[in-house]
Structures are given as structure tokens and as C-alpha cells.
Design an enzyme around this catalytic site. Structure first.
Site, PDB file in Angstrom:
ATOM      1  CD  GLU A 172       9.461  -4.843  -8.665  1.00 44.34           C
ATOM      2  OE1 GLU A 172       9.397  -3.983  -7.781  1.00 44.34           O
ATOM      3  OE2 GLU A 172       8.467  -5.374  -9.184  1.00 44.34           O
ATOM      4  CD  GLU A 206      -7.050  -5.505   3.443  1.00 44.56           C
ATOM      5  OE1 GLU A 206      -6.504  -6.607   3.466  1.00 44.56           O
ATOM      6  OE2 GLU A 206      -7.909  -5.152   4.259  1.00 44.56           O
ATOM      7  CD  GLU A 219      11.797  -5.841  -5.403  1.00 39.98           C
ATOM      8  OE1 GLU A 219      12.332  -5.405  -4.365  1.00 39.98           O
ATOM      9  OE2 GLU A 219      12.424  -5.993  -6.457  1.00 39.98           O
ATOM     10  CD1 TRP A 223      -0.640  -1.707   3.011  1.00 39.56           C
ATOM     11  CD2 TRP A 223       0.467   0.197   3.379  1.00 39.56           C
ATOM     12  NE1 TRP A 223       0.044  -1.839   4.189  1.00 39.56           N
ATOM     13  CE2 TRP A 223       0.731  -0.683   4.451  1.00 39.56           C
ATOM     14  CE3 TRP A 223       1.059   1.466   3.396  1.00 39.56           C
ATOM     15  CZ2 TRP A 223       1.560  -0.359   5.521  1.00 39.56           C
ATOM     16  CZ3 TRP A 223       1.882   1.801   4.447  1.00 39.56           C
ATOM     17  CH2 TRP A 223       2.122   0.892   5.498  1.00 39.56           C
ATOM     18  CG  ASN A 224       5.078   1.176   0.296  1.00 36.38           C
ATOM     19  OD1 ASN A 224       4.619   0.431  -0.579  1.00 36.38           O
ATOM     20  ND2 ASN A 224       6.346   1.163   0.641  1.00 36.38           N
ATOM     21  CB  CYS A 262      10.428  -1.742   1.258  1.00 36.69           C
ATOM     22  SG  CYS A 262      10.799  -1.004  -0.346  1.00 36.69           S
TER      23      CYS A 262
HETATM   24  P1  NDP Z   1       1.638  -7.359   3.133  1.00 35.55           P
HETATM   25  O1  NDP Z   1       2.681  -8.409   3.061  1.00 35.55           O
HETATM   26  O2  NDP Z   1       0.688  -7.367   4.268  1.00 35.55           O
HETATM   27  O3  NDP Z   1       0.736  -7.404   1.812  1.00 35.55           O
HETATM   28  C1  NDP Z   1       1.293  -7.317   0.511  1.00 35.55           C
HETATM   29  C2  NDP Z   1       0.248  -7.764  -0.499  1.00 35.55           C
HETATM   30  O4  NDP Z   1       0.070  -9.188  -0.415  1.00 35.55           O
HETATM   31  C3  NDP Z   1      -1.139  -7.152  -0.262  1.00 35.55           C
HETATM   32  O5  NDP Z   1      -1.746  -6.899  -1.502  1.00 35.55           O
HETATM   33  C4  NDP Z   1      -1.829  -8.262   0.494  1.00 35.55           C
HETATM   34  O6  NDP Z   1      -3.226  -8.164   0.443  1.00 35.55           O
HETATM   35  C5  NDP Z   1      -1.309  -9.483  -0.230  1.00 35.55           C
HETATM   36  N1  NDP Z   1      -1.416 -10.739   0.511  1.00 35.55           N
HETATM   37  C6  NDP Z   1      -1.523 -10.944   1.846  1.00 35.55           C
HETATM   38  N2  NDP Z   1      -1.551 -12.275   2.114  1.00 35.55           N
HETATM   39  C7  NDP Z   1      -1.445 -12.928   0.922  1.00 35.55           C
HETATM   40  C8  NDP Z   1      -1.385 -14.309   0.538  1.00 35.55           C
HETATM   41  N3  NDP Z   1      -1.425 -15.285   1.433  1.00 35.55           N
HETATM   42  N4  NDP Z   1      -1.259 -14.605  -0.770  1.00 35.55           N
HETATM   43  C9  NDP Z   1      -1.183 -13.615  -1.695  1.00 35.55           C
HETATM   44  N5  NDP Z   1      -1.236 -12.298  -1.398  1.00 35.55           N
HETATM   45  C10 NDP Z   1      -1.353 -11.960  -0.105  1.00 35.55           C
HETATM   46  O7  NDP Z   1       2.413  -5.987   3.005  1.00 35.55           O
HETATM   47  P2  NDP Z   1       1.866  -4.509   3.208  1.00 35.55           P
HETATM   48  O8  NDP Z   1       0.833  -4.212   2.192  1.00 35.55           O
HETATM   49  O9  NDP Z   1       1.550  -4.336   4.655  1.00 35.55           O
HETATM   50  O10 NDP Z   1       3.148  -3.645   2.833  1.00 35.55           O
HETATM   51  C11 NDP Z   1       4.180  -3.416   3.714  1.00 35.55           C
HETATM   52  C12 NDP Z   1       5.338  -4.360   3.480  1.00 35.55           C
HETATM   53  O11 NDP Z   1       5.734  -4.317   2.124  1.00 35.55           O
HETATM   54  C13 NDP Z   1       6.557  -3.994   4.292  1.00 35.55           C
HETATM   55  O12 NDP Z   1       7.148  -5.140   4.854  1.00 35.55           O
HETATM   56  C14 NDP Z   1       7.475  -3.386   3.263  1.00 35.55           C
HETATM   57  O13 NDP Z   1       8.831  -3.451   3.608  1.00 35.55           O
HETATM   58  C15 NDP Z   1       7.151  -4.174   2.049  1.00 35.55           C
HETATM   59  N6  NDP Z   1       7.515  -3.431   0.840  1.00 35.55           N
HETATM   60  C16 NDP Z   1       8.587  -3.857   0.088  1.00 35.55           C
HETATM   61  C17 NDP Z   1       9.004  -3.141  -1.014  1.00 35.55           C
HETATM   62  C18 NDP Z   1      10.165  -3.604  -1.859  1.00 35.55           C
HETATM   63  O14 NDP Z   1      10.241  -3.188  -3.005  1.00 35.55           O
HETATM   64  N7  NDP Z   1      11.061  -4.420  -1.359  1.00 35.55           N
HETATM   65  C19 NDP Z   1       8.336  -1.875  -1.397  1.00 35.55           C
HETATM   66  C20 NDP Z   1       7.206  -1.558  -0.579  1.00 35.55           C
HETATM   67  C21 NDP Z   1       6.834  -2.298   0.519  1.00 35.55           C
HETATM   68  P3  NDP Z   1      -3.980  -7.244   1.511  1.00 35.55           P
HETATM   69  O15 NDP Z   1      -3.024  -6.314   2.132  1.00 35.55           O
HETATM   70  O16 NDP Z   1      -4.967  -6.553   0.704  1.00 35.55           O
HETATM   71  O17 NDP Z   1      -4.537  -8.181   2.525  1.00 35.55           O
END
Ligand code: NDP
Length: 482
Positions: A456, A180, A251, A153-154, A285
């Protein structure tokens, strides 16, 4: 700046048109005041299947186009994004709560750069010829098929573009599931790609919580999954993808070190620490949240850092003067506050900030921390900087690397030989010397260790959205022993 329409025509985008989701209600909140800016519906399991089926049906004709034509579509999409940057950025601000002064320059703009870059790269991608004496071989870089993209979401729109651009340019199709919390940008991207001439069904969007993401990852039509998210989600998604031997790009999160040596320019290092901890209210991240300060510079650095963040303008993210916005959700704010409380009870000294209230957690700085404290080990994903001190280079490298994460790292020093030497030894996918958190599309981005697999951006991303076919060409008689 005019307010964009936040309620989309419908929740999903499948086969080049909006389709209403048949699953649970998904309210979309503006993090600043908790108001509902749109009401969407999740995709049902059947609709996830329809999306992957549609993507599968559309993919061969898209892959059969000359690369330069595919590239042109992406470049047109980039131009449309740039024309509408004001409106799209305000939508991003409403969806994420990030200040408009950030979204105007960092979100859709970075997405447009990815579409432009990969659009231009398309026509340059070729295989190899391999001389083998009389015979020879050649390679063809083929698309994988249907790619699933799942976003955090960020940076919702940037993430959608960073995944879509290399996937589509290689002739793949995509089904994208945004977080979401921030479902609106991906729908805009889908509309814009259609307007730019993308054939129907090549880029589709489904909405929903984790279960919808899981349904997508487990769909047998999906050949590749690219996730941006947390490490625990990454571990689940990677394991599920392994069942079908699907390709992955992960990522994930981090707890990156930012190392400041005594000879560093304090003003620049403090500026980098601000970018590395407080931009996007710390929800990045690659943030350098473990700030290692060499003993001789530690106090002067902290004094200057605290002085600079004292003047930060916190407020309504729609106001162009606002520099620091709310946290995405109450749940995330609560997690950050728990981490701040742990920092205090573990004995670190809070020299700026604190838990804040409501949707806001101010820029918070802990000094006198030690490596074993929770605030120095775990990703907080909020505006919390943990300062640690060190004596010498060997010590700081060992301590910086003593983390299961390896997304990014930064080094500030005027001694360039030391800068390169330290960067070479840091276990991180991306290192910055005298800079931090700059991720232009021209350079690869991604993590090592628990922070992920794959890269990426840049030409490196092409590797992760294609596979190589080798063709051996026999030019003479076939010798057989019997
Ligand atoms: P989440 O891991 O909670 O969610 C990431 C995505 O995965 C969301 O769309 C989520 O859906 C979905 N998801 C959750 N469970 C499952 C599953 N079992 N199977 C498939 N998809 C699933 O991360 P956040 O959204 O809270 O984002 C924050 C995290 O992302 C931090 O740890 C951050 O470091 C990392 N991040 C990494 C980046 C990078 O490039 N390395 C860049 C930006 C963020 P939903 O949330 O809708 O439930």
C-alpha cells in the site's frame, strides 16, 4: 471539542446515497464505557450484490475521465477532511476508543495524505513505448474494475482512504466493508467523496460481519480484493479470491522484531519501543513486539522504559490529556489477558503492567523471555512488549527471522553500516533504522511471508490496482512462411 453525531443517516452507502441495511442489527459501542453510540444494520446478500452491480455500472465513465479530473476529486476530499479534522477525529475516537490526541494526528490526517498523494500522482501515470526495430509496442495501464476493500478496526478511516485512493485514481470503483467494530468512518469518507464530486456509485460502503465480507469476495463482479486483517482471515480471503483469479492485496498481522544494539541511544530506542508497543493501546499490525536487547544495554533499557511508561496517562479517550485508551472490545481484551497469563505461566518476568481490568489493559512488559514462549511467537494485538536478550549480530538476525511473519522490523544502533547491513538481512516488508512505526504515504508499506502480499501507499500501490495491456504495432508488410 463538540461531540459529533454518531448515528449515520443509514447503515450503507450505495450509488451515492445512504441506504438502510436489511440484515442483522449491528450495535456500535464506545469501548471506553460500553455505551451504544449508533445502531446499524448489516447488508443483506442482495444488497452486497446491488453494491457491486452499482460499482460496476459506475466504473467505465469514471475511468474515462482525464486522470487530472479524477485527481482533483481526491484532492478536494483531502481538503474537506482537513477542514473537518476535529469532528472526524472525535468520531474516530468514539468508534475505536483511541485517544483524541492520537486520532487528531494519525488517522484521518493519514487518510487525507493518501487522497492528496494519489490525487497528485494521477496525472503523471503513463505507459511505456517499446522500440522493436521497424515495429514498436506500447503499454496502457488499465483499471481492474470493481475493487473490494475490507478493513480492520484499528485504523478504520485510514485503511478506507489507503485503499480507496489508489483504487479510484486508477479508474476503478470500490465497495468497502469496514470492520463490524468500527463502521462509522467509511460512511463519512463516502459522504465526503460525494461532496468532493465523486460520481455516484464509484465508492460504496456495505456493513457487516465476516459473512458480508465473504459474500463480497465471492461476488463474480469483483476483480480485486484488498484486505487488512489477521492472517487466518487473510488465508480464507486469499483462497476465495483465487477461485475467481482475482487480484489481491493482503495487509496482515505480524510479530515484528525491534533490535537494540549496545551502542544505541537508549532514550531514542525506549521511545521507539513505546511507539512500537503502546500507541493505540498496542493494536497496530506493524508493532515491534519482540524487543531484542543486546546484553550490555538490556537492564538500562528496561529501567528507562519502565520509568517512562509509569507516567502514562490512561483514561477517557475524549480527554485531550489521555495518552492511552481502552481495548476495542471485551473479546480482544480477553485475548490479550490470556496472552499475559501465558507469559507468566511460561516463566517470563513481568516488569510492568498486568492484565488490568474492564476495557483497560495497561502497558505490559515481559523480561527474561525466550523465543519459544507464546508471548514471543504469537501476535497479541495489545499493549504487551516481550523483551529478549542477544549477544551478537548474526545471532539476532537469525532469531529475528525465525518467525512465520514478516511485516516490519526495526534496528537501533549508532553504527550506520551495521544498521543498513542488518536491515538488508531482515525478512520484513518495512524496516526502520533508528525510527519505528512511521508510515508516510510516500513509502511503500506491506509484508512478506505470512504477513501478506502487495504494497500500500507510494507509487508501488498503483501496480496493485491496475493491469498492463500491451499493444504491438506492425509498421510494414506481414511476412508469412506460406
Ligand atoms: P480480522 O481478520 O478479524 O478481520 C478483518 C476484516 O475481515 C474485518 O472487516 C472482518 O469482518 C473481515 N472478515 C472476517 N472474516 C472474513 C471472511 N471470511 N471473508 C471476508 N472478510 C472477512 O482482523 P481484525 O479486524 O481483528 O484486525 C486485527 C488484525 O488486522 C491483526 O492481525 C492485525 O495485525 C491486522 N492488521 C494488519 C494491518 C496491516 O496493514 N498489515 C493493519 C491493521 C491491522 P468483521 O471483523 O466485521 O467480522
Amino acid at each position: 471539542m463538540s461531540q459529533p453525531v454518531t448515528q449515520p443517516q443509514a447503515s450503507l452507502y450505495i450509488g451515492g446515497r445512504f441506504v438502510e441495511g436489511q440484515g442483522d442489527v449491528l450495535p456500535v459501542m464506545f469501548a471506553f464505557d460500553g455505551s451504544t453510540i449508533a445502531t446499524l444494520h448489516e447488508a443483506s446478500a442482495d444488497q452486497v450484490g446491488q453494491a457491486t452491480e452499482t460499482a460496476q455500472a459506475a466504473q467505465p465513465a469514471w475511468a474515462a475521465l482525464p486522470p487530472v479530473e479524477r485527481g482533483r476529486v481526491l484532492q478536494r476530499a483531502a481538503a474537506i477532511i482537513r477542514e473537518r479534522n476535529d469532528e472526524l477525529s472525535m468520531l474516530e475516537t468514539l468508534d475505536t476508543g483511541k485517544p483524541i490526541q492520537e486520532t487528531l494526528v494519525a488517522d484521518w490526517e493519514s487518510g487525507a495524505a493518501a487522497l492528496e498523494y494519489f490525487g497528485g500522482l494521477a496525472a503523471t501515470l503513463t505507459g511505456q513505448t517499446i522500440p522493436l526495430g521497424r515495429d514498436w509496442a506500447y503499454t496502457i495501464r488499465e483499471p481492474l474494475g470493481v475493487c473490494a476493500g475490507i478493513g480492520a478496526w484499528n485504523y478504520p478511516s485510514q485503511i478506507a482512504c489507503w485503499k480507496a485512493a489508489p483504487a479510484l485514481i486508477m479508474g476503478n470503483s470500490m465497495v468497502f466493508k469496514p470492520s463490524e467494530e468500527t463502521p462509522l468512518g467509511a460512511l463519512k469518507l463516502a459522504e465526503i467523496l460525494t461532496e468532493a464530486g465523486l460520481p455516484d456509485g464509484v465508492f460504496n460502503v456495505v456493513q457487516g460481519r465476516g459473512a458480508v465480507g465473504a459474500a463480497l469476495v465471492n461476488d463474480t463482479r469483483v476483480a480485486k480484493v484488498s484486505l487488512t486483517g489477521s492472517v487466518p482471515t487473510g488465508q480464507k480471503v486469499y483462497a476465495a479470491a483465487a477461485e475467481g483469479m482475482r487480484h489481491v492485496t493482503m495487509e496482515l498481522g505480524g510479530k515484528s522484531p525491534l533490535i537494540v544494539f549496545d551502542d544505541a541511544n537508549i532514550e531514542d530506542a525506549a521511545g521507539a519501543a513505546i511507539l512500537a508497543n503502546f500507541y493505540s493501546s498496542g493494536q497496530i499490525c506493524s508493532n515491534g513486539t519482540r524487543v531484542f536487547l543486546q546484553e550490555g544495554i538490556a537492564q538500562a533499557f528496561l529501567d528507562r522504559l519502565c520509568e517512562r511508561i509509569r507516567n502514562i496517562r490512561i483514561g477517557d479517550p475524549r480527554d485531550p490529556d489521555t495518552q492511552f485508551g481502552p481495548i476495542i472490545s471485551d473479546a480482544q481484551a480477553a485475548k490479550i489477558r490470556t496472552a499475559i497469563a501465558a507469559g507468566q505461566s511460561d516463566g517470563a518476568r513481568m516488569v510492568a503492567g498486568g492484565p488490568g481490568e474492564g476495557a483497560f489493559v495497561p502497558p505490559t512488559v515481559f523480561a527474561d523471555a525466550t523465543d519459544d514462549m507464546q508471548i514471543a511467537r504469537e501476535e497479541i494485538f495489545g499493549p504487551v512488549l516481550t523483551a529478549l536478550t542477544f549477544r551478537d549480530e548474526a545471532e539476532v538476525i537469525a532469531r529475528a527471522n525465525a518467525s512465520p511473519y514478516g511485516l516490519a522490523a526495526g534496528v537501533f544502533t549508532r553504527d550506520l553500516a551495521r544498521g543498513h547491513r542488518v536491515a538488508a538481512r531482515l525478512e520484513a516488508g518495512t524496516c526502520w533504522i533508528n525510527a519505528y512505526n512511521l508510515t508516510p504515504v510516500e513509502m511503500p508499506f506491506g509484508g512478506v511471508k505470512l504477513s501478506g502480499v502487495g504494497r500500500e501507499n507510494s507509487a508501488a500501490a498503483i501496480e496493485h490496482y491496475s493491469q498492463i495491456k500491451t499493444v504491438y504495432v506492425g509498421m510494414g508488410d506481414v511476412d508469412a512462411p506460406y
